[in-house]
Motif scaffolding. Structure first.
Motif, PDB file in Angstrom:
ATOM      1  N   VAL A  57       0.821  -1.435  -0.188  1.00 60.54           N
ATOM      2  CA  VAL A  57       0.008  -0.025  -0.235  1.00 60.54           C
ATOM      3  C   VAL A  57       0.797   1.268  -0.191  1.00 60.54           C
ATOM      4  O   VAL A  57       1.887   1.416   0.817  1.00 60.54           O
ATOM      5  N   PHE A  58       0.511   2.159  -0.838  1.00 58.26           N
ATOM      6  CA  PHE A  58       1.131   3.569  -0.854  1.00 58.26           C
ATOM      7  C   PHE A  58       0.008   4.407  -0.379  1.00 58.26           C
ATOM      8  O   PHE A  58      -1.084   4.437  -0.990  1.00 58.26           O
ATOM      9  N   MET A  59       0.436   5.234   0.482  1.00 58.82           N
ATOM     10  CA  MET A  59      -0.830   6.467   1.074  1.00 58.82           C
ATOM     11  C   MET A  59      -0.400   7.755  -0.039  1.00 58.82           C
ATOM     12  O   MET A  59       0.613   8.135  -0.249  1.00 58.82           O
ATOM     13  N   LEU A  60      -1.674   8.152  -0.200  1.00 57.24           N
ATOM     14  CA  LEU A  60      -1.584   9.346  -1.087  1.00 57.24           C
ATOM     15  C   LEU A  60      -2.343  10.309  -0.082  1.00 57.24           C
ATOM     16  O   LEU A  60      -3.651  10.014   0.421  1.00 57.24           O
ATOM     17  N   SER A  61      -1.709  11.644   0.233  1.00 56.62           N
ATOM     18  CA  SER A  61      -2.393  12.565   1.030  1.00 56.62           C
ATOM     19  C   SER A  61      -1.930  13.914   0.791  1.00 56.62           C
ATOM     20  O   SER A  61      -1.006  14.249   0.232  1.00 56.62           O
ATOM     21  N   THR A  62      -2.853  14.888   1.252  1.00 48.84           N
ATOM     22  CA  THR A  62      -2.591  16.275   0.959  1.00 48.84           C
ATOM     23  C   THR A  62      -1.969  16.705   2.434  1.00 48.84           C
ATOM     24  O   THR A  62      -1.640  17.722   2.477  1.00 48.84           O
ATOM     25  N   SER A  63      -2.009  15.543   3.466  1.00 53.06           N
ATOM     26  CA  SER A  63      -1.428  15.942   4.822  1.00 53.06           C
ATOM     27  C   SER A  63       0.297  15.846   4.723  1.00 53.06           C
ATOM     28  O   SER A  63       0.590  14.750   4.583  1.00 53.06           O
ATOM     29  N   ASP A  64       0.916  16.979   5.144  1.00 51.49           N
ATOM     30  CA  ASP A  64       2.427  16.518   5.348  1.00 51.49           C
ATOM     31  C   ASP A  64       2.678  16.592   6.952  1.00 51.49           C
ATOM     32  O   ASP A  64       3.862  16.757   7.096  1.00 51.49           O
ATOM     33  N   HIS A  65       1.565  16.372   7.641  1.00 52.00           N
ATOM     34  CA  HIS A  65       1.970  16.325   8.923  1.00 52.00           C
ATOM     35  C   HIS A  65       2.484  15.127   9.589  1.00 52.00           C
ATOM     36  O   HIS A  65       2.270  14.064   9.102  1.00 52.00           O
ATOM     37  N   PRO A  66       3.640  15.341  10.280  1.00 49.54           N
ATOM     38  CA  PRO A  66       4.373  14.112  10.633  1.00 49.54           C
ATOM     39  C   PRO A  66       3.484  12.869  11.642  1.00 49.54           C
ATOM     40  O   PRO A  66       3.995  11.819  11.337  1.00 49.54           O
ATOM     41  N   VAL A  67       2.498  13.475  12.114  1.00 47.93           N
ATOM     42  CA  VAL A  67       1.613  12.417  12.894  1.00 47.93           C
ATOM     43  C   VAL A  67       0.970  11.580  11.977  1.00 47.93           C
ATOM     44  O   VAL A  67       0.844  10.491  12.147  1.00 47.93           O
ATOM     45  N   ASP A  68       0.451  12.284  10.899  1.00 50.60           N
ATOM     46  CA  ASP A  68      -0.146  11.517   9.854  1.00 50.60           C
ATOM     47  C   ASP A  68       0.586  10.290   9.229  1.00 50.60           C
ATOM     48  O   ASP A  68       0.550   9.290   8.792  1.00 50.60           O
ATOM     49  N   ARG A  69       1.971  10.786   8.798  1.00 52.38           N
ATOM     50  CA  ARG A  69       2.833  10.141   8.316  1.00 52.38           C
ATOM     51  C   ARG A  69       3.339   8.939   8.951  1.00 52.38           C
ATOM     52  O   ARG A  69       3.455   7.896   8.621  1.00 52.38           O
ATOM     53  N   ARG A  70       3.592   9.185  10.338  1.00 52.12           N
ATOM     54  CA  ARG A  70       3.843   8.161  11.235  1.00 52.12           C
ATOM     55  C   ARG A  70       3.011   7.020  11.572  1.00 52.12           C
ATOM     56  O   ARG A  70       3.105   5.954  11.593  1.00 52.12           O
ATOM     57  N   ALA A  71       1.626   7.609  11.635  1.00 51.89           N
ATOM     58  CA  ALA A  71       0.503   6.583  11.667  1.00 51.89           C
ATOM     59  C   ALA A  71       0.398   5.654  10.484  1.00 51.89           C
ATOM     60  O   ALA A  71       0.170   4.411  10.644  1.00 51.89           O
ATOM     61  N   ALA A  72       0.744   6.357   9.336  1.00 49.67           N
ATOM     62  CA  ALA A  72       0.542   5.501   8.215  1.00 49.67           C
ATOM     63  C   ALA A  72       1.844   4.196   8.079  1.00 49.67           C
ATOM     64  O   ALA A  72       1.410   3.237   7.720  1.00 49.67           O
ATOM     65  N   TYR A  73       3.103   4.844   8.472  1.00 50.88           N
ATOM     66  CA  TYR A  73       4.218   4.020   8.468  1.00 50.88           C
ATOM     67  C   TYR A  73       3.873   2.857   9.525  1.00 50.88           C
ATOM     68  O   TYR A  73       4.421   1.875   9.357  1.00 50.88           O
ATOM     69  N   GLU A  74       3.475   3.072  10.504  1.00 53.31           N
ATOM     70  CA  GLU A  74       3.203   2.062  11.630  1.00 53.31           C
ATOM     71  C   GLU A  74       2.206   0.995  11.129  1.00 53.31           C
ATOM     72  O   GLU A  74       2.068  -0.089  11.773  1.00 53.31           O
ATOM     73  N   GLN A  75       1.389   1.516   9.931  1.00 54.03           N
ATOM     74  CA  GLN A  75       0.583   0.336   9.385  1.00 54.03           C
ATOM     75  C   GLN A  75       1.412  -0.503   8.146  1.00 54.03           C
ATOM     76  O   GLN A  75       0.818  -0.897   7.301  1.00 54.03           O
ATOM     77  N   HIS A  76       2.700  -0.164   8.114  1.00 55.50           N
ATOM     78  CA  HIS A  76       3.616  -0.946   7.126  1.00 55.50           C
ATOM     79  C   HIS A  76       3.151  -0.444   5.778  1.00 55.50           C
ATOM     80  O   HIS A  76       3.207  -1.249   5.020  1.00 55.50           O
ATOM     81  N   ILE A  77       3.047   0.805   5.500  1.00 54.77           N
ATOM     82  CA  ILE A  77       2.880   1.245   4.044  1.00 54.77           C
ATOM     83  C   ILE A  77       4.120   0.996   3.525  1.00 54.77           C
ATOM     84  O   ILE A  77       5.099   1.178   3.882  1.00 54.77           O
ATOM     85  N   ALA A  78       4.175   0.917   1.942  1.00 52.29           N
ATOM     86  CA  ALA A  78       5.435   1.128   1.347  1.00 52.29           C
ATOM     87  C   ALA A  78       5.992   2.323   0.838  1.00 52.29           C
ATOM     88  O   ALA A  78       7.176   2.737   0.724  1.00 52.29           O
TER      89      ALA A  78
END
Length: 139
Positions: A89-110
């Motif tokens: 999975v790759f996440m597409l987002s308008t958010s550059d917020h570190p909390v959003d990025r960290r939460a996504a990577y914690e779910q093992h995104i690519a």
């Protein structure tokens, strides 16, 4: 090149059209299936959607903020399903917020891709998909 399907989980029709246009422009011939939200994507992946299906192997590109089921909720459900947990999975987002990025990577995104960067680097995204098809050992 390896066979590969793409599931785009996106509720914004303009973003869907841009993704399709990029696929055509850069010669990406992967089958593309679109879901408007995470719940629909899960039905597609589990084979319970009445009209849509997708063939593995596949990549998922998912928006973070969507109605019905957000990208974060989708990832939790996907990773909790033994049959789908290993899906790339790759996440597409308008958010550059570190909390959003960290939460996504914690779910093992690519990867976490900012939508605003896609305008100038759409070619890079489609080159990434082509490279992935060429070099990855897929099931």
């Amino acid at each position: 090149m390896n066979k590969l399907s793409i599931l785009l989980v996106e509720d914004d029709e303009i973003d869907v059209m841009s993704f399709r246009r990029g696929m055509r422009k850069y010669g990406n011939d992967c089958p593309l299936v679109v879901a408007a939200h995470g719940e629909e994507a899960l039905r597609i992946l589990r084979g319970t959607h009445p009209d849509k299906s997708i063939e593995p192997p596949l990549l998922i590109f998912i928006d973070v903020n969507m109605p019905v089921m957000s990208g974060a909720e989708f990832l939790r459900e996907l990773r909790g399903d033994p049959a789908l947990a290993a899906t790339v999975v790759f996440m597409l987002s308008t958010s550059d917020h570190p909390v959003d990025r960290r939460a996504a990577y914690e779910q093992h995104i690519a990867g976490y891709i900012l939508k605003q960067d896609l305008g100038d680097s759409c070619q890079n995204l489609h080159e990434l998909i082509a490279l992935y098809r060429r070099i990855m050992l897929l099931p």
